[in-house]
Design a protein around this motif. Sequence first.
Motif, mmCIF file in Angstrom:
data_model
loop_
_atom_site.group_PDB
_atom_site.id
_atom_site.type_symbol
_atom_site.label_atom_id
_atom_site.label_comp_id
_atom_site.label_asym_id
_atom_site.label_seq_id
_atom_site.Cartn_x
_atom_site.Cartn_y
_atom_site.Cartn_z
ATOM 1 N N MET A 1 -20.264 5.100 -2.514
ATOM 2 C CA MET A 1 -19.264 4.257 -1.863
ATOM 3 C C MET A 1 -18.945 3.059 -2.755
ATOM 4 S SD MET A 1 -17.288 3.639 0.671
ATOM 5 C CE MET A 1 -17.869 4.882 1.807
ATOM 6 N N ASP A 2 -17.665 2.854 -3.011
ATOM 7 C CA ASP A 2 -17.210 1.779 -3.884
ATOM 8 C C ASP A 2 -17.139 0.482 -3.078
ATOM 9 O OD1 ASP A 2 -15.811 0.009 -5.494
ATOM 10 O OD2 ASP A 2 -14.519 1.554 -6.331
ATOM 11 N N TRP A 3 -18.047 -0.473 -3.386
ATOM 12 C CA TRP A 3 -18.074 -1.720 -2.636
ATOM 13 C C TRP A 3 -16.774 -2.500 -2.782
ATOM 14 C CZ3 TRP A 3 -18.554 -4.777 0.996
ATOM 15 C CH2 TRP A 3 -18.474 -6.166 0.853
ATOM 16 N N ASP A 4 -16.153 -2.447 -3.965
ATOM 17 C CA ASP A 4 -14.912 -3.190 -4.159
ATOM 18 C C ASP A 4 -13.863 -2.768 -3.139
ATOM 19 O OD1 ASP A 4 -15.827 -4.752 -6.200
ATOM 20 O OD2 ASP A 4 -15.089 -3.445 -7.793
ATOM 21 N N LYS A 5 -13.703 -1.460 -2.948
ATOM 22 C CA LYS A 5 -12.710 -0.985 -1.980
ATOM 23 C C LYS A 5 -13.092 -1.382 -0.562
ATOM 24 C CE LYS A 5 -10.963 2.935 -4.698
ATOM 25 N NZ LYS A 5 -11.686 2.587 -5.924
ATOM 26 N N LEU A 6 -14.385 -1.321 -0.260
ATOM 27 C CA LEU A 6 -14.826 -1.750 1.066
ATOM 28 C C LEU A 6 -14.558 -3.235 1.288
ATOM 29 C CD1 LEU A 6 -18.217 0.003 1.888
ATOM 30 C CD2 LEU A 6 -16.098 0.113 3.183
ATOM 31 N N GLN A 7 -14.704 -4.023 0.238
ATOM 32 C CA GLN A 7 -14.432 -5.450 0.355
ATOM 33 C C GLN A 7 -12.962 -5.694 0.685
ATOM 34 O OE1 GLN A 7 -15.305 -7.690 -3.206
ATOM 35 N NE2 GLN A 7 -15.619 -9.582 -2.079
ATOM 36 N N TYR A 8 -12.083 -4.940 0.042
ATOM 37 C CA TYR A 8 -10.658 -5.058 0.360
ATOM 38 C C TYR A 8 -10.401 -4.636 1.806
ATOM 39 C CZ TYR A 8 -9.282 -5.997 -4.459
ATOM 40 O OH TYR A 8 -9.105 -6.587 -5.694
ATOM 41 N N PHE A 9 -11.003 -3.524 2.219
ATOM 42 C CA PHE A 9 -10.840 -3.056 3.591
ATOM 43 C C PHE A 9 -11.289 -4.116 4.595
ATOM 44 C CE2 PHE A 9 -13.605 -1.534 7.045
ATOM 45 C CZ PHE A 9 -12.646 -1.036 7.916
ATOM 46 N N VAL A 27 -5.898 -12.209 -5.087
ATOM 47 C CA VAL A 27 -5.158 -11.146 -5.778
ATOM 48 C C VAL A 27 -3.831 -10.983 -5.056
ATOM 49 C CG1 VAL A 27 -7.270 -9.951 -6.505
ATOM 50 C CG2 VAL A 27 -6.160 -9.298 -4.359
ATOM 51 N N ASP A 28 -2.927 -10.182 -5.626
ATOM 52 C CA ASP A 28 -1.644 -9.984 -4.956
ATOM 53 C C ASP A 28 -1.761 -8.900 -3.885
ATOM 54 O OD1 ASP A 28 -0.756 -7.264 -6.181
ATOM 55 O OD2 ASP A 28 -1.295 -8.484 -7.922
ATOM 56 N N ALA A 29 -0.790 -8.894 -2.959
ATOM 57 C CA ALA A 29 -0.828 -7.972 -1.829
ATOM 58 C C ALA A 29 -0.742 -6.522 -2.273
ATOM 59 C CB ALA A 29 0.311 -8.300 -0.860
ATOM 60 N N THR A 30 -0.053 -6.248 -3.374
ATOM 61 C CA THR A 30 0.056 -4.878 -3.872
ATOM 62 C C THR A 30 -1.304 -4.319 -4.257
ATOM 63 O OG1 THR A 30 2.275 -5.364 -4.689
ATOM 64 C CG2 THR A 30 1.189 -3.412 -5.577
ATOM 65 N N THR A 31 -2.122 -5.147 -4.869
ATOM 66 C CA THR A 31 -3.478 -4.716 -5.238
ATOM 67 C C THR A 31 -4.297 -4.388 -4.001
ATOM 68 O OG1 THR A 31 -3.435 -6.055 -7.250
ATOM 69 C CG2 THR A 31 -5.595 -5.398 -6.421
ATOM 70 N N VAL A 32 -4.176 -5.221 -2.981
ATOM 71 C CA VAL A 32 -4.896 -4.975 -1.736
ATOM 72 C C VAL A 32 -4.473 -3.644 -1.134
ATOM 73 C CG1 VAL A 32 -5.391 -5.827 0.588
ATOM 74 C CG2 VAL A 32 -5.124 -7.446 -1.300
ATOM 75 N N SER A 33 -3.145 -3.429 -1.070
ATOM 76 C CA SER A 33 -2.623 -2.185 -0.503
ATOM 77 C C SER A 33 -3.119 -0.972 -1.271
ATOM 78 C CB SER A 33 -1.092 -2.226 -0.506
ATOM 79 O OG SER A 33 -0.558 -1.019 -0.010
ATOM 80 N N ARG A 34 -3.128 -1.063 -2.581
ATOM 81 C CA ARG A 34 -3.567 0.065 -3.409
ATOM 82 C C ARG A 34 -5.036 0.384 -3.178
ATOM 83 N NH1 ARG A 34 -1.865 -1.836 -7.758
ATOM 84 N NH2 ARG A 34 -3.805 -2.722 -8.588
ATOM 85 N N GLN A 35 -5.883 -0.642 -3.086
ATOM 86 C CA GLN A 35 -7.311 -0.431 -2.887
ATOM 87 C C GLN A 35 -7.600 0.179 -1.510
ATOM 88 O OE1 GLN A 35 -9.811 -0.778 -5.002
ATOM 89 N NE2 GLN A 35 -8.679 -1.667 -6.710
ATOM 90 N N VAL A 36 -6.904 -0.311 -0.480
ATOM 91 C CA VAL A 36 -7.106 0.223 0.866
ATOM 92 C C VAL A 36 -6.650 1.680 0.936
ATOM 93 C CG1 VAL A 36 -6.356 0.045 3.274
ATOM 94 C CG2 VAL A 36 -7.020 -2.010 2.023
ATOM 95 N N SER A 37 -5.496 1.971 0.328
ATOM 96 C CA SER A 37 -5.008 3.354 0.328
ATOM 97 C C SER A 37 -5.961 4.281 -0.409
ATOM 98 C CB SER A 37 -3.615 3.416 -0.312
ATOM 99 O OG SER A 37 -2.666 2.694 0.449
ATOM 100 N N ALA A 38 -6.555 3.790 -1.498
ATOM 101 C CA ALA A 38 -7.514 4.597 -2.248
ATOM 102 C C ALA A 38 -8.761 4.872 -1.410
ATOM 103 C CB ALA A 38 -7.887 3.898 -3.550
ATOM 104 N N LEU A 39 -9.210 3.866 -0.641
ATOM 105 C CA LEU A 39 -10.373 4.064 0.221
ATOM 106 C C LEU A 39 -10.060 5.088 1.304
ATOM 107 C CD1 LEU A 39 -13.239 3.264 1.085
ATOM 108 C CD2 LEU A 39 -12.219 1.424 2.450
ATOM 109 N N GLU A 40 -8.889 4.995 1.901
ATOM 110 C CA GLU A 40 -8.498 5.963 2.927
ATOM 111 C C GLU A 40 -8.427 7.374 2.350
ATOM 112 O OE1 GLU A 40 -5.817 3.578 6.175
ATOM 113 O OE2 GLU A 40 -4.868 4.002 4.249
ATOM 114 N N ALA A 41 -7.898 7.478 1.149
ATOM 115 C CA ALA A 41 -7.817 8.798 0.519
ATOM 116 C C ALA A 41 -9.206 9.358 0.231
ATOM 117 C CB ALA A 41 -6.996 8.704 -0.768
ATOM 118 N N GLY A 42 -10.105 8.491 -0.242
ATOM 119 C CA GLY A 42 -11.452 8.946 -0.546
ATOM 120 C C GLY A 42 -12.219 9.373 0.692
ATOM 121 N N LEU A 43 -12.008 8.661 1.795
ATOM 122 C CA LEU A 43 -12.692 8.995 3.046
ATOM 123 C C LEU A 43 -11.957 10.065 3.837
ATOM 124 C CD1 LEU A 43 -13.649 5.393 4.287
ATOM 125 C CD2 LEU A 43 -15.154 7.076 3.231
#
Length: 295
Positions: A1-9, A27-43
């Motif tokens: 589990m990637d803690w960075d993505k969880l932190q964004y979530f 960070v900018d909102a685009t980065t947040v959106s990208r990290q959250v989407s990546a976490l959703e895709a991974g899960l």
Amino acid sequence: MDWDKLQYFLTVAQQGTLARAGAALQVDATTVSRQVSALEAGLQQTLFERAPGGFLLTAAGRALVPHAEAMAAAAARIRSAGDGGAALSGQLRISVSEGFGGNFIAPRLAGFVAAHPELEIDLVASSGFLNPSRREADMAVLLARPRKGPLITRKLSDYSLGLYAPADRTDWQAAVAATPLSRAGVPVIGYVPDILYAPELDYLGEIEPGLRAAVRSSSILAQRRMIAGGAGVGVLPCFLAANDPALVRVRPDQVIARAFWLALHRDVAPQPRIRAFIDWLDGEVRESRGLFVPD
């Protein structure tokens, strides 16, 4: 589990929008959106519903939050260890409601004080709150989420309130259980309506529409003592009343739901003494979930 993505979530869950989460994480909102989407895709799960007013947690997202909070607390402990064990010092001022501060934080504070003897701690527990936006306090535990100001905010805990009667007045208990309060012939205790310091305290109407208190106080601790002493029945937070042998909950199916919100100024958020207190408070609240929202 990637803690960075969880932190964004977790930050989006706490802040409610990409913009506020980005500001909190710097960070900018685009980065947040990208990290959250990546976490959703991974899960392979949808964690948020994207609504016009912000991001709302799905059932899967709500289930993930306590695990992310536990990882955040562990990360903070690791950071503290990396500081070389340096003692925390300086002043720490926390603004909290009278009931939560006096009956939950104060009896548990000894362990935190012992762990950080060089800290000066101001626990401002009163009817009303100091404003973290204006730096009147380092942090505040509020009854509603602040909507403006340079703040980092998140929900600390849900909590329930119920209707309580004196334990030795079984006649009142029976009357209140069977009859509307307005006709039960039992005095009702509550806040002074024209000096309520938060609209979330105006809850008698959730017991019965139009219900008014005949005996009033600006202090929830005074209300608790008045009910326990036999002056009437009234609404109390369960964490304040559940373990008091002088009180009995009546109409247990009637529940008023509220929440505590943690707010702190963005400038103080990185400070080790702030992180240490929040980690401690999170742990105490997690261990007492059943006190805040009884089954």
